[in-house]
Design a protein around this motif. Structure first.
Motif, PDB file in Angstrom:
ATOM      1  N   UNK A 163       0.791  -1.212  -0.051  1.00 14.96           N
ATOM      2  CA  UNK A 163       0.102  -0.153   0.138  1.00 14.96           C
ATOM      3  C   UNK A 163       0.827   1.472  -0.003  1.00 14.96           C
ATOM      4  N   UNK A 164       2.011   0.863  -0.027  1.00 15.84           N
ATOM      5  CA  UNK A 164       3.032   2.229   0.271  1.00 15.84           C
ATOM      6  C   UNK A 164       3.558   2.648  -1.194  1.00 15.84           C
ATOM      7  N   UNK A 165       3.885   4.024  -1.323  1.00 17.99           N
ATOM      8  CA  UNK A 165       4.399   4.242  -2.716  1.00 17.99           C
ATOM      9  C   UNK A 165       5.549   5.400  -2.516  1.00 17.99           C
ATOM     10  N   UNK A 166       6.274   5.356  -3.391  1.00 16.13           N
ATOM     11  CA  UNK A 166       7.303   6.508  -3.509  1.00 16.13           C
ATOM     12  C   UNK A 166       7.083   7.535  -4.442  1.00 16.13           C
ATOM     13  N   UNK A 167       7.027   8.759  -4.377  1.00 11.23           N
ATOM     14  CA  UNK A 167       6.373   9.687  -5.388  1.00 11.23           C
ATOM     15  C   UNK A 167       7.604  10.907  -5.467  1.00 11.23           C
ATOM     16  N   UNK A 168       7.989  11.050  -6.838  1.00 12.20           N
ATOM     17  CA  UNK A 168       9.212  11.815  -6.994  1.00 12.20           C
ATOM     18  C   UNK A 168       8.660  13.180  -7.247  1.00 12.20           C
ATOM     19  N   UNK A 169       9.403  14.156  -6.963  1.00 16.89           N
ATOM     20  CA  UNK A 169       9.128  15.739  -6.929  1.00 16.89           C
ATOM     21  C   UNK A 169      10.025  16.177  -8.020  1.00 16.89           C
ATOM     22  N   UNK A 170       9.765  16.621  -9.098  1.00 13.15           N
ATOM     23  CA  UNK A 170      10.778  16.868 -10.222  1.00 13.15           C
ATOM     24  C   UNK A 170      11.400  15.785 -10.856  1.00 13.15           C
ATOM     25  N   UNK A 171      12.276  15.573 -11.609  1.00  7.06           N
ATOM     26  CA  UNK A 171      12.674  14.622 -12.350  1.00  7.06           C
ATOM     27  C   UNK A 171      13.742  13.686 -11.510  1.00  7.06           C
ATOM     28  N   UNK A 172      13.271  12.425 -11.446  1.00  5.69           N
ATOM     29  CA  UNK A 172      14.394  11.589 -10.845  1.00  5.69           C
ATOM     30  C   UNK A 172      14.462  10.295 -11.670  1.00  5.69           C
ATOM     31  N   UNK A 173      15.722  10.180 -12.195  1.00  2.00           N
ATOM     32  CA  UNK A 173      15.987   9.285 -13.382  1.00  2.00           C
ATOM     33  C   UNK A 173      16.048   8.191 -12.802  1.00  2.00           C
ATOM     34  N   UNK A 174      16.450   7.800 -11.594  1.00  2.56           N
ATOM     35  CA  UNK A 174      16.481   6.229 -10.992  1.00  2.56           C
ATOM     36  C   UNK A 174      15.371   5.904 -10.136  1.00  2.56           C
ATOM     37  N   UNK A 175      14.454   6.501 -10.379  1.00  3.09           N
ATOM     38  CA  UNK A 175      13.041   6.040  -9.481  1.00  3.09           C
ATOM     39  C   UNK A 175      12.649   4.882  -9.270  1.00  3.09           C
ATOM     40  N   UNK A 176      12.752   3.902 -10.412  1.00  6.69           N
ATOM     41  CA  UNK A 176      12.222   2.488 -10.088  1.00  6.69           C
ATOM     42  C   UNK A 176      13.311   1.760  -9.415  1.00  6.69           C
ATOM     43  N   UNK A 177      14.491   2.144  -9.644  1.00  5.75           N
ATOM     44  CA  UNK A 177      15.541   1.390  -8.799  1.00  5.75           C
ATOM     45  C   UNK A 177      15.398   1.730  -7.087  1.00  5.75           C
ATOM     46  N   UNK A 178      15.042   3.084  -6.897  1.00  6.68           N
ATOM     47  CA  UNK A 178      14.714   3.368  -5.532  1.00  6.68           C
ATOM     48  C   UNK A 178      13.696   2.815  -5.039  1.00  6.68           C
ATOM     49  N   UNK A 179      12.675   2.667  -5.776  1.00  7.63           N
ATOM     50  CA  UNK A 179      11.325   1.968  -5.231  1.00  7.63           C
ATOM     51  C   UNK A 179      11.698   0.585  -4.950  1.00  7.63           C
ATOM     52  N   UNK A 180      12.473  -0.104  -5.802  1.00  2.00           N
ATOM     53  CA  UNK A 180      12.697  -1.499  -5.636  1.00  2.00           C
ATOM     54  C   UNK A 180      13.431  -1.739  -4.297  1.00  2.00           C
TER      55      UNK A 180
END
Length: 171
Positions: free
Chosen positions: A74-91
């Protein structure tokens, strides 16, 4: 939640995570790294692998200390601005990736705050909460004052940042 708040404060004091600066108090700004509401938590940090690993460690320690479980589904990570490696951070956090604009706890986040249409559902809910007898005793000016004071106390996060920034919503 007090345990989680204290762990996060210590983590921030140690320089492992950084929140965002808010205003000036005695020539120094206040840094906000987390907001808690009942069983929901908003964590705010830079979009760096090191800070995400620190958050994962904090959440793991919290689970061990309290026996409570963070529901990453149920949790999520939301980028503010452009985040190039968002999927690896979410992983790393094993959560999904969200995006702005969104509604969180009934409040619009990331919308243009002057857009009247986003506030209409909130106004309607507040009017419904005022029972009919209370509405009878409040003048139009009184209702407006009540609405203004309520809105001024609601924590909202608007704006953009020049560097990569993340907001994590955890249940």
């Amino acid at each position: 939640m007090e345990v989680l708040s204290r762990i996060l404060k210590k983590t921030e004091e140690g320089g492992f995570i950084q929140g965002f600066h808010v205003g000036l108090v005695n020539s120094t700004s206040i840094r906000v790294s987390h907001l808690l509401f009942a069983d929901d938590t908003i964590l705010i940090c830079d979009a760096s692998r090191e800070q995400i690993l620190s958050i994962r460690l904090v959440l793991t320690c919290f689970q061990v200390f309290t026996g409570l479980k963070v529901i990453v589904g149920k949790s999520e990570i939301v980028p503010i601005g452009e985040v190039r490696n968002i999927q690896s951070l979410a992983n790393i956090l094993q959560c999904r990736v969200g995006s702005l604009p969104m509604i969180y706890l009934g409040m619009p986040l990331g919308f243009l705050y002057k857009t009247a249409s986003i506030w209409n559902p909130i106004l309607e809910r507040m009017e419904k909460k005022l029972s009919s007898w209370k509405r009878l005793y409040l003048s139009k000016g009184g209702r407006l004052t009540l609405l203004k004071s309520t809105f001024s106390s609601l924590p909202t996060l608007f704006g953009t940042h020049s560097k990569e920034f993340l907001v994590g919503f955890f249940s």
